[in-house]
Motif scaffolding. Sequence first.
Motif, PDB file in Angstrom:
ATOM      1  N   LEU A  91      63.833  20.856 -20.526  1.00  0.00           N
ATOM      2  CA  LEU A  91      63.044  20.402 -21.807  1.00  0.00           C
ATOM      3  C   LEU A  91      63.823  19.423 -22.539  1.00  0.00           C
ATOM      4  CD1 LEU A  91      60.303  20.883 -23.172  1.00  0.00           C
ATOM      5  CD2 LEU A  91      61.370  22.749 -24.577  1.00  0.00           C
ATOM      6  N   GLY A  92      65.232  19.645 -22.943  1.00  0.00           N
ATOM      7  CA  GLY A  92      66.043  18.633 -23.498  1.00  0.00           C
ATOM      8  C   GLY A  92      66.140  17.515 -23.177  1.00  0.00           C
ATOM      9  N   ALA A  93      66.490  17.394 -21.627  1.00  0.00           N
ATOM     10  CA  ALA A  93      66.238  16.063 -20.933  1.00  0.00           C
ATOM     11  C   ALA A  93      65.159  15.472 -20.865  1.00  0.00           C
ATOM     12  CB  ALA A  93      67.145  16.497 -19.463  1.00  0.00           C
ATOM     13  N   ALA A  94      64.153  16.160 -20.501  1.00  0.00           N
ATOM     14  CA  ALA A  94      62.879  15.463 -20.567  1.00  0.00           C
ATOM     15  C   ALA A  94      62.236  14.803 -21.757  1.00  0.00           C
ATOM     16  CB  ALA A  94      61.711  16.429 -19.985  1.00  0.00           C
ATOM     17  N   THR A  95      62.606  15.747 -23.001  1.00  0.00           N
ATOM     18  CA  THR A  95      62.143  15.014 -24.276  1.00  0.00           C
ATOM     19  C   THR A  95      63.187  13.960 -24.746  1.00  0.00           C
ATOM     20  OG1 THR A  95      61.392  17.472 -24.890  1.00  0.00           O
ATOM     21  CG2 THR A  95      61.909  15.718 -26.767  1.00  0.00           C
ATOM     22  N   GLY A  96      64.333  13.964 -24.518  1.00  0.00           N
ATOM     23  CA  GLY A  96      64.937  13.067 -24.942  1.00  0.00           C
ATOM     24  C   GLY A  96      64.902  11.615 -24.067  1.00  0.00           C
ATOM     25  N   ARG A  97      64.681  11.752 -22.710  1.00  0.00           N
ATOM     26  CA  ARG A  97      64.338  10.729 -21.950  1.00  0.00           C
ATOM     27  C   ARG A  97      63.019   9.930 -22.341  1.00  0.00           C
ATOM     28  NH1 ARG A  97      66.401  13.330 -16.388  1.00  0.00           N
ATOM     29  NH2 ARG A  97      68.397  13.059 -16.762  1.00  0.00           N
ATOM     30  N   LEU A  98      62.138  11.041 -22.686  1.00  0.00           N
ATOM     31  CA  LEU A  98      60.665  10.271 -23.057  1.00  0.00           C
ATOM     32  C   LEU A  98      60.740   9.627 -24.436  1.00  0.00           C
ATOM     33  CD1 LEU A  98      57.720  10.139 -22.787  1.00  0.00           C
ATOM     34  CD2 LEU A  98      57.537  12.318 -23.992  1.00  0.00           C
ATOM     35  N   VAL A  99      61.628  10.094 -25.378  1.00  0.00           N
ATOM     36  CA  VAL A  99      61.707   9.534 -26.741  1.00  0.00           C
ATOM     37  C   VAL A  99      62.402   8.077 -26.524  1.00  0.00           C
ATOM     38  CG1 VAL A  99      62.802   9.433 -28.938  1.00  0.00           C
ATOM     39  CG2 VAL A  99      61.707  11.531 -28.131  1.00  0.00           C
ATOM     40  N   VAL A 100      63.552   7.967 -25.696  1.00  0.00           N
ATOM     41  CA  VAL A 100      64.463   6.838 -25.448  1.00  0.00           C
ATOM     42  C   VAL A 100      63.443   5.720 -24.788  1.00  0.00           C
ATOM     43  CG1 VAL A 100      66.227   5.948 -24.102  1.00  0.00           C
ATOM     44  CG2 VAL A 100      66.547   8.065 -25.618  1.00  0.00           C
TER      45      VAL A 100
END
Length: 419
Positions: free
Chosen positions: A208-217
């Motif tokens: 969840l942390g990786a997916a959310t961060g990559r989506l925002v970036v």
Amino acid sequence: MSIAQWSLLVGTLLVAMVLTGSLLERLPLSGAMVYLLLGWLLGPDVGNVLRPDPRQHAVLLEHLAEVALLISLFSVGMQLGVPLRDRRWRLPVRLALVAMAAMVALLAVVGVWGLALPLGAAVLLGAILAPTDPVLASAVRSEPGPVPDRLGFSLAGEGGLNDGTAFPFVLLGLALLGAQPFGFADLQRWIVELVWVTGGGIAIGALLGAATGRLVVHLRSRHGEAVGLDEFLSLGLVGMAYGLAQVSLASGFLAVFAAGMALQRVREAPERALERPAHDRQHASEMRDSVQAFNTQLENLAEMALVLLVGAMLAYAPPVFALWWFVPLVLLVLRPLSVVVALAGEPLSPPQRGMIAWFGIRGIGSVFYLMFALARGLPMPIAELLLSLTLWTVAASIVVHGITSQPLMQRYRRVARVA
């Protein structure tokens, strides 16, 4: 007190901590020691302003400690920029699993033979006091970055992991205290739950942390969207990781910790980053820095609130005779013994082993699990004893580790530079 009086008190505390922050850094004191003293002065023993009776308000105090623990775990996770598959995680994992299990077992033996507790209460005592705190020893915190100091990284990683891995042992203690039998089939189920609670929580938080961060970036760098409101991103990711893990029957604490670590490692995709102007390639680092700065401030507020409450709750935990030998035994004997078991075969220097053995700091995690157990209706004599043993052990840990952290870390760094 009226709202105006509470406003004056809280505002004065916050401004005072700002004004005295630099002074505390030069003294062999920690902020937690000051909060503990203030909490006692504001508690029933002196000022009678704060009255957090754990017997009456266990559920509320449990939720407050839980929120503070989640904030702390996410913040500590963002301090650790090492991928989960890196071999440097071997030491924190051994401390969080082997040392914690050994600590639970040792405390259970002490509880049965030294305190005359039933087995369930003894296991519960061990599970409450086994977790270490990744926040309260600020002098030994791991610095952000891919190559952190091994000592600080190991202690922070241990504290982040064992706050979650202690939960099955708490449930085991409560089950052994219950009227229902606990046989071989129940033990098998508990082992399966332990594996899923630990592995599932880490997996959910990391994904969840990786997916959310990559989506925002991606949205910021490619489309100019999702810009700003990094404070919402911090709180939202904590809430999503915790909630998804809990509904999946995994550890919400480990999920939040892993989400913080995953967000720390989010970077621009290399092939796309080269296509963008230099200022666009800063989105990932700006997002991480902003989220981390905001969460660090939340962490400081949470630490202050919880330690103030611990200081005030000491009035409801009258000292018992056993404290005079129990607290030194926990800090000076049982913690080092559990570390010796966990570090067997590890290539560490004697100063590193000694520092890891000493800094087994008890804090917010122990307070949460104590309130969790009290809210489930422990028998009164057991509840009274666990309350006194836990709160006074936490208070003693805050004081002795707070006093020794700066001089010991300064000596350790000098030795490390010479070596």
